[in-house]
Motif scaffolding. Structure first.
Motif, short mmCIF file in Angstrom:
data_model
loop_
_atom_site.label_atom_id
_atom_site.label_comp_id
_atom_site.label_asym_id
_atom_site.label_seq_id
_atom_site.Cartn_x
_atom_site.Cartn_y
_atom_site.Cartn_z
N VAL A 208 2.42 -3.98 5.09
CA VAL A 208 2.89 -2.91 4.22
C VAL A 208 3.10 -1.62 4.99
O VAL A 208 3.96 -0.81 4.63
N ASP A 209 2.33 -1.40 6.04
CA ASP A 209 2.54 -0.19 6.85
C ASP A 209 3.93 -0.19 7.48
O ASP A 209 4.65 0.81 7.44
N LEU A 210 4.31 -1.32 8.07
CA LEU A 210 5.63 -1.42 8.67
C LEU A 210 6.72 -1.25 7.61
O LEU A 210 7.71 -0.54 7.83
N LEU A 211 6.54 -1.89 6.45
CA LEU A 211 7.54 -1.81 5.39
C LEU A 211 7.75 -0.37 4.93
O LEU A 211 8.89 0.10 4.83
N VAL A 212 6.66 0.34 4.64
CA VAL A 212 6.78 1.71 4.14
C VAL A 212 7.25 2.66 5.23
O VAL A 212 8.07 3.56 4.97
N ASP A 213 6.76 2.49 6.44
CA ASP A 213 7.18 3.37 7.53
C ASP A 213 8.68 3.27 7.80
O ASP A 213 9.33 4.25 8.15
N VAL A 214 9.24 2.07 7.62
CA VAL A 214 10.67 1.86 7.85
C VAL A 214 11.49 2.26 6.62
O VAL A 214 12.51 2.95 6.72
N GLN A 215 11.04 1.83 5.42
CA GLN A 215 11.83 2.01 4.21
C GLN A 215 11.62 3.37 3.55
O GLN A 215 12.51 3.88 2.88
N GLY A 216 10.44 3.94 3.68
CA GLY A 216 10.11 5.11 2.87
C GLY A 216 9.79 4.63 1.47
O GLY A 216 8.83 3.88 1.27
N PHE A 274 2.85 3.03 -3.13
CA PHE A 274 3.01 1.59 -2.96
C PHE A 274 2.09 1.09 -1.84
O PHE A 274 1.41 0.06 -1.98
N ARG A 275 2.04 1.79 -0.72
CA ARG A 275 1.19 1.41 0.39
C ARG A 275 -0.28 1.32 -0.06
O ARG A 275 -0.97 0.35 0.23
N GLN A 276 -0.73 2.33 -0.79
CA GLN A 276 -2.13 2.36 -1.24
C GLN A 276 -2.42 1.24 -2.23
O GLN A 276 -3.49 0.62 -2.17
#
Length: 369
Positions: A208-216, A274-276
């Motif tokens: 999820v870190d990679l997903l949010v860091d890339v997508q916002g 979402f990340r949290q």
């Protein structure tokens, strides 16, 4: 393998009948006047906005004027004096609870004498990228609760949380118990790692870190196709084949298109929230373990002491029954009840059985308390 016994004349008759249904259906789809677009109504009950903040709108639903001529008052005679606030999930639009005249949980709650309010989260955009669960729960929800406490001159309100909104309502009540008189959770996950939870099994392995860091912000379509993939044959294929059988019925066609609009009307998710949610709830199963932290405050379910009604679907594939029933024994409430609905995650809002069972049961349960 025995050969298929299908006489040519029968095959021809079926093709002709199928073609006739398609032709009639095309006419009904055209008559629907673009119901696949913004022409589809998103909720049927009269309402008024009483508070706005950022993307959020707090709505008050108006009682039936025909049955109550003073319905423009804040608290109508004969109704429950305690307002009921509905907290819906972030991942879908709340008009599922008010889909059409004969399929409306909200209309049923109004008919039971409840003053109904609902938080509409709106559509997050880039400005909401860094909103956290603390912002949603200790910020937005708390300010809406305070508005209703002031509006109705009460110390505590009734809270109804639906799906992810139920999880957020549990967190809110655990942190703000003095403001909540009664709590109702509906198809709400509590134990996020039950063995039959396919969604959880997938999400636990998500970076999820990679997903949010890339997508916002997380696009709504990403989540929507994930949900559809849980039952791909039924949700992405079979229902469209079966659509042919209802195309001759204008009302059923319109019902189908309303549901389709809701399914694909998916808001984006604020990236940090979402990340949290994925980390603390799905991957760490923190709610039932008492390990969720919001704004440096630990969320402990045993801090909930108000009466609690937990409603779940016996055939729910998104929130399996065991994921909801896990709430029993976790809170500090001495007044805990469960209501099982013989259906799934969506049927609990829109089926005829649900309309006859769920809103009246909630109304009686609240009135008794």
């Amino acid at each position: 393998m025995a050969p298929i016994d299908l006489p040519p004349e029968k095959l021809i008759a079926e093709v002709i009948e199928y073609s006739r249904k398609l032709q009639a259906g095309a006419e009904h789809l055209c008559t629907a006047g673009g119901l696949a677009s913004e022409a589809i109504p998103t909720g049927v009950s009269p309402r008024e906005a009483i508070y706005r903040e950022d993307k959020l709108t707090l709505y008050r639903y108006l009682p039936d004027v025909a049955s109550n001529p003073v319905s423009d008052s804040v608290s109508d005679p004969g109704s429950n004096p305690v307002p009921l606030l509905i907290v819906y999930a972030l991942v879908n639009r709340p008009y599922m609870a008010d889909l059409q005249e004969d399929r409306s949980t909200i209309k049923g709650l109004l008919a039971s004498g409840q003053p109904v309010y609902l938080i509409d989260w709106g559509y997050p955009d880039g400005a909401d990228r860094f909103l956290t669960l603390d912002d949603y729960i200790n910020g937005y929800i708390d300010r809406c609760v305070d508005r209703l406490r002031e509006r109705h001159q009460v110390e505590r309100i009734n809270l109804l949380g639906i799906c992810q909104g139920g999880t957020m309502s549990l967190c809110y009540t655990a942190l703000h118990q003095p403001k909540v008189r009664n709590l109702i959770t509906m198809v709400t996950p509590v134990d996020f790692q039950t063995p039959d939870n396919m969604l959880s099994a997938w999400v636990r392995h998500l970076d999820v870190d990679l997903l949010v860091d890339v997508q916002g912000n997380i696009p709504g379509d990403f989540l929507n196709w994930t949900f559809l993939a849980l039952k791909p044959f039924t949700l992405a294929g079979q229902k469209y084949v079966q659509l042919v059988d209802i195309l001759e019925d204008q009302a059923q066609v319109e019902n189908f298109l309303r549901m389709e609009k809701w399914i694909f009307d998916s808001p984006a998710q604020a990236g940090e929230a979402f990340r949290q949610f994925i980390k603390q709830f799905y991957q760490q199963n923190g709610l039932i373990r008492g390990e969720v932290i919001l704004g440096e405050q630990p969320v402990k379910l045993n801090k909930i002491t108000c009466p609690l009604l937990n409603i779940y679907g016996e055939q729910d594939h998104l929130v399996p029954p065991d994921a909801s029933r896990a709430l029993k024994g976790q809170t500090g409430s001495t007044d805990y009840s469960e209501l099982a609905f013989p259906g799934g995650h969506i049927g609990i809002y829109v089926s005829g059985k649900a309309q006859a069972l769920i809103p009246p049961s909630i109304g009686r349960w609240l009135d008794e308390r």
